[in-house]
Motif scaffolding. Structure first.
Motif, PDB file in Angstrom:
ATOM      1  N   LYS A  68      -7.040 -12.751   6.035  1.00  0.00           N
ATOM      2  CA  LYS A  68      -7.120 -14.201   6.152  1.00  0.00           C
ATOM      3  C   LYS A  68      -7.912 -14.652   7.372  1.00  0.00           C
ATOM      4  O   LYS A  68      -8.762 -15.542   7.279  1.00  0.00           O
ATOM      5  N   TYR A  69      -7.652 -14.030   8.530  1.00  0.00           N
ATOM      6  CA  TYR A  69      -8.221 -14.526   9.780  1.00  0.00           C
ATOM      7  C   TYR A  69      -9.450 -13.756  10.254  1.00  0.00           C
ATOM      8  O   TYR A  69     -10.305 -14.299  10.941  1.00  0.00           O
ATOM      9  N   ILE A  70      -9.517 -12.473   9.920  1.00  0.00           N
ATOM     10  CA  ILE A  70     -10.650 -11.673  10.410  1.00  0.00           C
ATOM     11  C   ILE A  70     -11.600 -11.302   9.279  1.00  0.00           C
ATOM     12  O   ILE A  70     -12.671 -10.764   9.509  1.00  0.00           O
ATOM     13  N   LYS A  71     -11.202 -11.608   8.072  1.00  0.00           N
ATOM     14  CA  LYS A  71     -12.032 -11.363   6.896  1.00  0.00           C
ATOM     15  C   LYS A  71     -12.382  -9.879   6.758  1.00  0.00           C
ATOM     16  O   LYS A  71     -13.526  -9.515   6.470  1.00  0.00           O
ATOM     17  N   ILE A  72     -11.406  -9.037   7.005  1.00  0.00           N
ATOM     18  CA  ILE A  72     -11.607  -7.594   6.859  1.00  0.00           C
ATOM     19  C   ILE A  72     -10.912  -7.124   5.587  1.00  0.00           C
ATOM     20  O   ILE A  72      -9.743  -7.428   5.354  1.00  0.00           O
ATOM     21  N   LYS A  73     -11.651  -6.415   4.778  1.00  0.00           N
ATOM     22  CA  LYS A  73     -11.061  -5.841   3.579  1.00  0.00           C
ATOM     23  C   LYS A  73     -10.540  -4.444   3.903  1.00  0.00           C
ATOM     24  O   LYS A  73     -11.308  -3.576   4.307  1.00  0.00           O
ATOM     25  N   PRO A  74      -9.256  -4.197   3.745  1.00  0.00           N
ATOM     26  CA  PRO A  74      -8.697  -2.890   4.120  1.00  0.00           C
ATOM     27  C   PRO A  74      -9.199  -1.770   3.217  1.00  0.00           C
ATOM     28  O   PRO A  74      -9.489  -1.973   2.033  1.00  0.00           O
ATOM     29  N   TYR A  75      -9.297  -0.613   3.815  1.00  0.00           N
ATOM     30  CA  TYR A  75      -9.590   0.608   3.061  1.00  0.00           C
ATOM     31  C   TYR A  75      -8.347   1.483   3.176  1.00  0.00           C
ATOM     32  O   TYR A  75      -7.924   1.828   4.268  1.00  0.00           O
ATOM     33  N   TYR A  76      -7.759   1.821   2.060  1.00  0.00           N
ATOM     34  CA  TYR A  76      -6.476   2.504   2.062  1.00  0.00           C
ATOM     35  C   TYR A  76      -6.618   4.021   1.960  1.00  0.00           C
ATOM     36  O   TYR A  76      -7.396   4.530   1.145  1.00  0.00           O
ATOM     37  N   ILE A  77      -5.871   4.715   2.798  1.00  0.00           N
ATOM     38  CA  ILE A  77      -5.797   6.177   2.730  1.00  0.00           C
ATOM     39  C   ILE A  77      -4.328   6.553   2.658  1.00  0.00           C
ATOM     40  O   ILE A  77      -3.538   6.155   3.519  1.00  0.00           O
ATOM     41  N   ASP A  78      -3.970   7.287   1.638  1.00  0.00           N
ATOM     42  CA  ASP A  78      -2.590   7.750   1.519  1.00  0.00           C
ATOM     43  C   ASP A  78      -2.340   8.849   2.549  1.00  0.00           C
ATOM     44  O   ASP A  78      -3.194   9.728   2.748  1.00  0.00           O
ATOM     45  N   MET A  79      -1.189   8.817   3.193  1.00  0.00           N
ATOM     46  CA  MET A  79      -0.867   9.836   4.190  1.00  0.00           C
ATOM     47  C   MET A  79      -0.949  11.248   3.623  1.00  0.00           C
ATOM     48  O   MET A  79      -1.283  12.199   4.329  1.00  0.00           O
ATOM     49  N   ARG A  80      -0.659  11.387   2.347  1.00  0.00           N
ATOM     50  CA  ARG A  80      -0.725  12.716   1.724  1.00  0.00           C
ATOM     51  C   ARG A  80      -2.142  13.263   1.704  1.00  0.00           C
ATOM     52  O   ARG A  80      -2.354  14.465   1.600  1.00  0.00           O
ATOM     53  N   ASP A  81      -3.110  12.365   1.785  1.00  0.00           N
ATOM     54  CA  ASP A  81      -4.511  12.802   1.802  1.00  0.00           C
ATOM     55  C   ASP A  81      -4.939  13.297   3.177  1.00  0.00           C
ATOM     56  O   ASP A  81      -6.067  13.768   3.347  1.00  0.00           O
TER      57      ASP A  81
END
Length: 209
Positions: free
Chosen positions: A70-83
């Motif tokens: 909302k405020y920084i306009k950053i799209k998260p990139y998700y990494i599963d801990m298992r990876d």
């Protein structure tokens, strides 16, 4: 990202090892090798009293992500801990470098196994009175700055790792000493397997809720 119930399970199972001096005759069944911060792995009251109402950061990940978007306009990139566990981390890094078009060089550090219990348990002091020997058993990844005069390498299935026994004295009957240390590590392995059976799991956490 990590499954929140898995995080709770990890909190309940978090343990530490009390530093002791062992000898060849120590009955490991008579001592408690690992101490748990929650008291016991199934002590869910710890969660009730210390992690309410928002479980102190465990369940606020989504809130943080919403703020970023909302405020920084950053799209998260998700990494599963298992990876990110040892056997998967190389493939994960190669995937990330390809998706983001960044250079990546394979490094031996990627293959270092995560050994939290080992780091807390070792080094172990073992006194073998019949040889008048005071040994320090260290895991191969345990840092030590002790001066090593005599070093014995021992392979054992404990943690699927190699271990080093160090002493500042020259050892007589070296082969017998190695065999005694192997027997001790084997007993230690059996004891730890019993400790691990005490641990809680995700199903038990859900049953509690």
């Amino acid at each position: 990202m990590r499954d929140p119930i898995e995080i709770l399970r990890s909190i309940l199972n978090y343990s530490y090892a009390e530093k002791k001096v062992f000898d060849g005759d120590t009955d490991l069944n008579e001592i408690s090798l690992l101490k748990y911060y929650s008291g016991e792995p199934d002590n869910y009251l710890v969660l009730k009293h210390h992690y309410k109402p928002e479980f102190r950061g465990i369940f606020i990940t989504n809130k943080i992500i919403n703020m970023l978007e909302k405020y920084i306009k950053i799209k998260p990139y998700y990494i599963d801990m298992r990876d990110l566990i040892s056997e998967n981390v190389l493939a994960t890094m190669l995937k990330i470098s390809k998706e983001f078009d960044i250079s990546f060089k394979e490094s031996p550090i990627l293959y270092i196994k995560q050994v939290a219990i080992e780091n807390r348990l070792f080094p172990i002091n073992l006194m073998l009175k019949k040889y008048d020997a005071n040994l320090e058993i260290i895991h191969e990844m345990t840092y030590t700055d002790n001066q090593i005069i005599c070093q014995i390498n021992i392979e054992n299935k404990l943690f699927k790792s190699k271990f080093k026994v160090t002493t500042k004295d020259s050892l007589q009957n070296k082969e017998e000493v190695i065999n005694d240390v192997k027997r001790f590590i084997s007993k230690l392995n059996e004891k730890l397997n019993l400790e691990y059976k005490k641990r809680t799991n995700e199903d038990k956490c859900i049953e509690y809720f």
